[in-house]
Design an enzyme around this catalytic site. Structure first.
Site, PDB file in Angstrom:
ATOM      1  N   TYR B 152      -1.446   0.562   0.922  1.00  0.00           N
ATOM      2  CA  TYR B 152      -1.072   1.811   1.569  1.00  0.00           C
ATOM      3  C   TYR B 152       0.339   2.208   1.123  1.00  0.00           C
ATOM      4  CZ  TYR B 152       0.872   4.429   5.625  1.00  0.00           C
ATOM      5  OH  TYR B 152       1.511   5.313   6.448  1.00  0.00           O
ATOM      6  N   ASP B 237      -3.261  -6.445   9.109  1.00  0.00           N
ATOM      7  CA  ASP B 237      -3.276  -5.090   9.645  1.00  0.00           C
ATOM      8  C   ASP B 237      -4.741  -4.664   9.747  1.00  0.00           C
ATOM      9  OD1 ASP B 237      -3.147  -2.396  10.194  1.00  0.00           O
ATOM     10  OD2 ASP B 237      -1.551  -1.969   8.753  1.00  0.00           O
ATOM     11  N   ILE B 239      -6.113  -2.082  11.338  1.00  0.00           N
ATOM     12  CA  ILE B 239      -6.128  -0.738  11.909  1.00  0.00           C
ATOM     13  C   ILE B 239      -7.446  -0.010  11.677  1.00  0.00           C
ATOM     14  CG2 ILE B 239      -5.118   0.359   9.876  1.00  0.00           C
ATOM     15  CD1 ILE B 239      -3.517   2.119  11.605  1.00  0.00           C
ATOM     16  N   LYS B 276      -6.636   5.488  13.935  1.00  0.00           N
ATOM     17  CA  LYS B 276      -7.738   5.663  12.999  1.00  0.00           C
ATOM     18  C   LYS B 276      -9.092   5.568  13.685  1.00  0.00           C
ATOM     19  CE  LYS B 276      -4.604   5.585   9.785  1.00  0.00           C
ATOM     20  NZ  LYS B 276      -4.121   6.822   9.180  1.00  0.00           N
TER      21      LYS B 276
END
Lengths: 528, 444
Positions: B152, B237, B239, B276
């Site tokens: 990212y 992570d 998410i 998200k």
């Protein structure tokens, strides 16, 4: 000692124990584990020296060692003998680079935070949280006077929210305004305009605030931290008039790694800030090899509660100009004033006024907090007002780490736009705060405790020096401890605020109801 | 790209004037182009379609429906007890009800295969803050975190800017579908050490952004073994955990730890957010979940810098603890994302474009390397610019994700309606046809 297989998905252990000796450990740990990181060493060594001298010159009775934490921690340290040098040697031999049982290490910053339980400020807050007083449900609980929180007018806010927010409104908001989508991190423009308008109201129209110079953060602490990140590098320093709010130690030092140089103020001058003391502190910093980047003031002052006079503000700006420093003014507590004769002057007013060409606007940054003023704890909104475009631009990008939820922003916009409500609220809140102040301060006076006469309402700065024995920080902490553990009242001792005169305490009374005041006063009376 | 910074008379910090925020990279330049000429099916049908923003708008109606039928969720509780008790000041512990709700929601997303203790949930204003917070806690300035590429683009900023910590990439290649290998892990570690950096941990995103694929269980085990061997931390992570198309294809590090009876779990930390999975980025709700007591305590205290307002917590607490709603939401959301993914991948295939086989997330990882003039970053940016200017689609070039092979692009599909997606695919199809015809004509 290898930790046996314990399901770490169980409740985390909370560290406890009050020992101010542990403060020495932190910088030394950094020295041993530093591993060649120049920046870390560069900031740790002055810290270590500072604490070393503190130990050497202060005469403290040895405190009992803290209860030993979970066996995952390195072994416990025994209290020091008098004279710091020997202690330095013994510490070095105990610490090893990677923990005694192969635990992955946390950063020096984290270690600093973990040691925080030493501070009476945090010990008191945690204890009061666990055992809070409630008139009916827990009458033997701890009465919280250490948290500057205004609950007096929550009912007004509650009513407003009940009548103005319906589900359908929220749904509509969600869809139409894209409330749930990513929005500018520094706040929606509607709210900035509302805040600008409100800030103008606080200065009674003397200053017009430009919304484009405002950025919104998730509270006052992130605002301070963010400015410190923008204005100084790790290891730099800020001058801060003392006594100051214990939160500043956290906001400035923890992550930004910036030092605080206290500028002591004394009761003999009513805790007024003077250029002499600023100069003295500045020179001290220079001698220690620290680069001072600015001054941070709170106006009205926390914990003393007085407003800075126009003259003091001018002196401060002169000083900052002479030394080429920034000035951060935390005006988050401006708002309800007790005494209309004690005028509040915002730094913005001075900068904006006609004859301020001599002062460079780009060095002034003002922080404002909605939580305290409009009695909206839980909303977590702070504002920074700055004329410095580079700072604003950098801050806008930094705000991704601490921005306000769009839901809260929308609510606040509606609230601020309801000017009748805001006007009523300010008036009623002010009356209630004044009343509580009269009752509480008056009650303290009856006990023989005098408070500083201040313009700010939600707490008082009380002189308990007559009741501490000996007249020292030790005596003060003993009194604090009696208040907390014997009569169960949590107040903030002046030493946590770095006050150089022992015996002062900050009492926040706006978290109480009127009926609770006699209860508190009675308890306080018992330890005198 | 040089920026004229007017030097003020008073000094500013390196952080204030540095470029580490990265907002001058193509990743963000594309957003600017979109802002200037945004697509609208009626008002601006030839505008730029935003496919660079990983946002989930496919299940918004479910949220709306819930809010409408659960009025009390938004009335901040009963008048007497609800508001006063919940309007807590500076309480970085957060509402217990909300932490419980988050823990329960995280369990549901993992199909009950892992348990979460609310006391280990630390609330932050978004996952961005959670990642930065963990970095502050786990590493000193100058230390390194190993992060698999492609990653990212925001990490360069979130993990490095204020913390002073470095990212050392773990290079992954298309030859094995960009999976993380033990060799790549060792290589990255050695590389960091050779540069004199102390490695403090590995940070993975699972499911991966930008790959749009879950990390296989076997690989997770290998990563866990690696960090244990090196005695460093592991941040996962997760998410996008609720955006895996099939629940059983996502394995959380939490499950692996549970299966190992939490041996060595103290080095593991999970980041999660509602931005998200629930499509609520504006609410700024993130969390650090750590199996390490010290980290939980520290994170909690440091979360004072990034609190979630109590109104938001209150609103979401009741919604997330409504198991009937969350179960339905998670299931339908997965289904809709899967359909979108199939739609875009098939559409791209028709246009002659292949994608990495994905199974999660709000985007697909598109392979345009066969169409590059040369296998270089410059060629990639050239094609990216062409797609922006001629096709008027904003997609994210792999170079901004630090991908070691040029020609890959991240294309988001969940932040628009199906109709808009069709328009985008049609445009791309036309563009590819035109290109092929041009190439054909060059041959003759």
């Amino acid at each position: 000692m290898k930790q046996k297989h314990q399901n770490p998905n169980t409740n985390p252990t909370t560290s406890s124990g009050v020992t101010t000796d542990m403060r020495v450990i932190v910088p030394l740990q950094g020295l041993v584990q530093g591993g060649g990181s120049g920046l870390v060493l560069g900031s740790i060594i002055p810290c270590a020296l500072f604490y070393f001298f503190q130990l050497y010159f202060k005469s403290k009775n040895p405190t009992t060692p803290p209860p030993s934490p979970s066996s995952q921690q390195p072994p416990d340290i025994t209290p020091p003998p008098a004279g710091g040098l020997e202690r330095v040697q013994s510490i070095r031999s105990i610490w090893s680079p990677r923990g005694t049982n192969g635990q992955a290490q946390v950063s020096s910053r984290a270690s600093l935070v973990i040691k925080q339980p030493d501070s009476p400020y945090y010990v008191g807050l945690e204890k009061a949280l666990v055992d809070p007083y409630h008139g009916l449900r827990n009458p033997d609980g701890i009465i919280q006077l250490g948290l500057d929180e205004n609950k007096l007018s929550l009912d007004l806010v509650e009513d407003w929210i009940m009548t103005h927010t319906k589900c359908s409104t929220i749904c509509q908001e969600l869809q139409v305004n894209g409330i749930t989508n990513y929005h500018p991190y520094d706040g929606i423009s509607d709210l900035k305009m509302a805040v600008a308008g409100f800030m103008s109201q606080v200065t009674e129209g003397r200053v017009l605030f430009d919304p484009s110079n405002i950025i919104l953060t998730s509270g006052v602490s992130p605002a301070i931290e963010m400015l410190v990140f923008c204005l100084s590098d790790i290891g730099n320093a800020f001058l801060v008039p003392s006594p100051y709010s214990p939160d500043l130690d956290r906001d400035i030092k923890w992550r930004a790694g910036v030092e605080i140089i206290p500028v002591p103020c004394r009761s003999s001058d009513n805790f007024t800030l003077s250029t002499t003391s600023l100069n003295r502190a500045y020179n001290q910093a220079k001698k220690r090899g620290l680069k001072v980047q600015g001054v941070i003031i709170s106006n009205p002052s926390n914990p003393v509660g007085n407003s800075l006079t126009r003259e003091t503000l001018y002196d401060l700006l002169d000083f900052a100009t002479e030394k080429n420093l920034h000035v951060i003014a935390n005006e988050a507590l401006a708002g309800p004033t007790n005494d209309k004769n004690l005028e509040f002057v915002s730094l913005a007013e001075i900068i904006n006024s006609q004859d301020s060409e001599e002062y460079d606007r780009k060095r002034v940054h003002i922080i404002y907090g909605l939580s305290k003023d409009v009695s909206l704890p839980g909303f977590e909104v702070g504002a920074v007002y700055s004329f410095n475009q580079t700072v604003l631009n950098a801050s806008k990008k930094l705000l991704r780490f601490s921005s306000v939820s769009s839901l809260s922003q929308r609510l606040l916009v509606s609230m601020f736009n309801d000017s009748r409500f805001v006007g009523d609220f300010i008036k009623i809140n002010r009356e209630r705060v004044e009343r509580m102040s009269d009752l509480f301060v008056g009650g303290l006076k009856n006990l023989g405790i005098n408070c500083m006469k201040t313009s700010h309402g939600t707490y008082c700065w009380a002189d308990m020096s007559a009741f501490i024995r000996p007249y020292s920080e030790k005596g003060e902490l003993e009194l604090w401890e009696k208040l907390l553990n014997v009569v169960k009242v949590n107040a903030t001792p002046g030493s946590c605020c770095h006050c150089i005169e022992p015996g002062w305490f900050r009492f926040c009374f706006t978290g109480l109801t009127e009926s609770e005041i006699p209860v508190v006063l009675e308890r306080i009376g018992k330890v005198l | 790209m040089a920026i004229d910074i007017v030097q003020p008379t008073v000094g500013l910090s390196k952080i204030a004037v540095s470029e580490t925020h990265g907002e001058n990279s193509p990743y963000f330049a594309g957003w600017k182009a979109y802002d200037e000429n945004p697509y609208h099916e009626i008002h601006n049908p030839s505008g730029v379609i935003q496919m660079g923003l990983a946002e989930n708008q496919v299940s918004f109606d479910l949220l709306e429906e819930y809010l409408e039928s659960h009025q009390e969720a938004t009335s901040w509780g009963k008048k007497v007890s609800g508001f006063r008790e919940n309007a807590l000041f500076q309480d970085y512990h957060g509402l217990l009800a909300f932490r419980k709700a988050m823990a329960s929601f995280m369990e549901q997303v993992r199909g009950g295969k892992a348990k979460f203790n609310p006391k280990r949930v630390v609330l932050t204003a978004g996952a961005t803050a959670a990642n930065e917070l963990l970095t502050f806690i786990l590493a000193n300035p100058g230390d390194a975190l190993l992060v698999p590429t492609p990653y990212y683009p925001g990490f360069d900023r979130d993990l490095r800017w204020r913390t002073g910590v470095e990212i050392v990439p773990i290079h992954c290649e298309s030859s094995n579908n960009f999976q993380i290998t033990p060799e790549a892990l060792e290589s990255a570690y050695d590389h960091a050490r050779s540069m004199g950096m102390k490695v403090q941990g590995v940070l993975i995103t699972n499911p991966s952004n930008p790959l749009g694929a879950t990390i296989q269980r076997k690989v997770l085990e290998q990563i866990l073994d690696f960090v244990t061997r090196k005695n460093i931390h592991l941040v996962s992570d997760e998410i996008y955990s609720g955006s895996a198309f099939h629940a059983d294809e996502f394995a959380s590090i939490a499950e692996i730890l549970e299966s190992r009876n939490y041996q060595d779990a103290e080095r593991c930390h999970i980041v999660y957010s509602l931005s998200k999975d629930l499509g609520l980025p504006g609410f700024r709700v993130g969390t650090v979940y750590s199996y390490n007591d010290q980290v939980v305590t520290t994170a909690r205290r440091m979360s004072s810098f990034t609190l979630i307002s109590s109104q938001t917590q209150f609103l979401l607490a009741s919604m997330l603890s409504n198991k009937e709603f969350t179960e339905k939401y998670i299931k339908i959301n997965r289904e809709r994302l899967r359909k979108r993914y199939e739609m875009i991948v098939n559409g791209l295939k028709k246009a002659g474009i292949e994608c990495l086989k994905g199974n999660a997330g709000l985007f697909c990882w598109m392979n345009l390397s066969p169409y590059l003039k040369e296998a270089t970053r410059e060629s990639e940016l050239e094609i990216w610019k062409t797609i922006m200017d001629e096709v008027r689609l904003n997609i994210s070039p792999g170079s901004s994700c630090r991908c070691s092979e040029p020609g890959w692009f991240r294309v988001c599909f969940a932040n628009m309606s199906e109709e808009t997606l069709e328009v985008a695919l049609r445009r791309l199809h036309e563009f590819m046809d035109k290109r092929r015809n041009e190439e054909m004509s060059l041959l003759y």
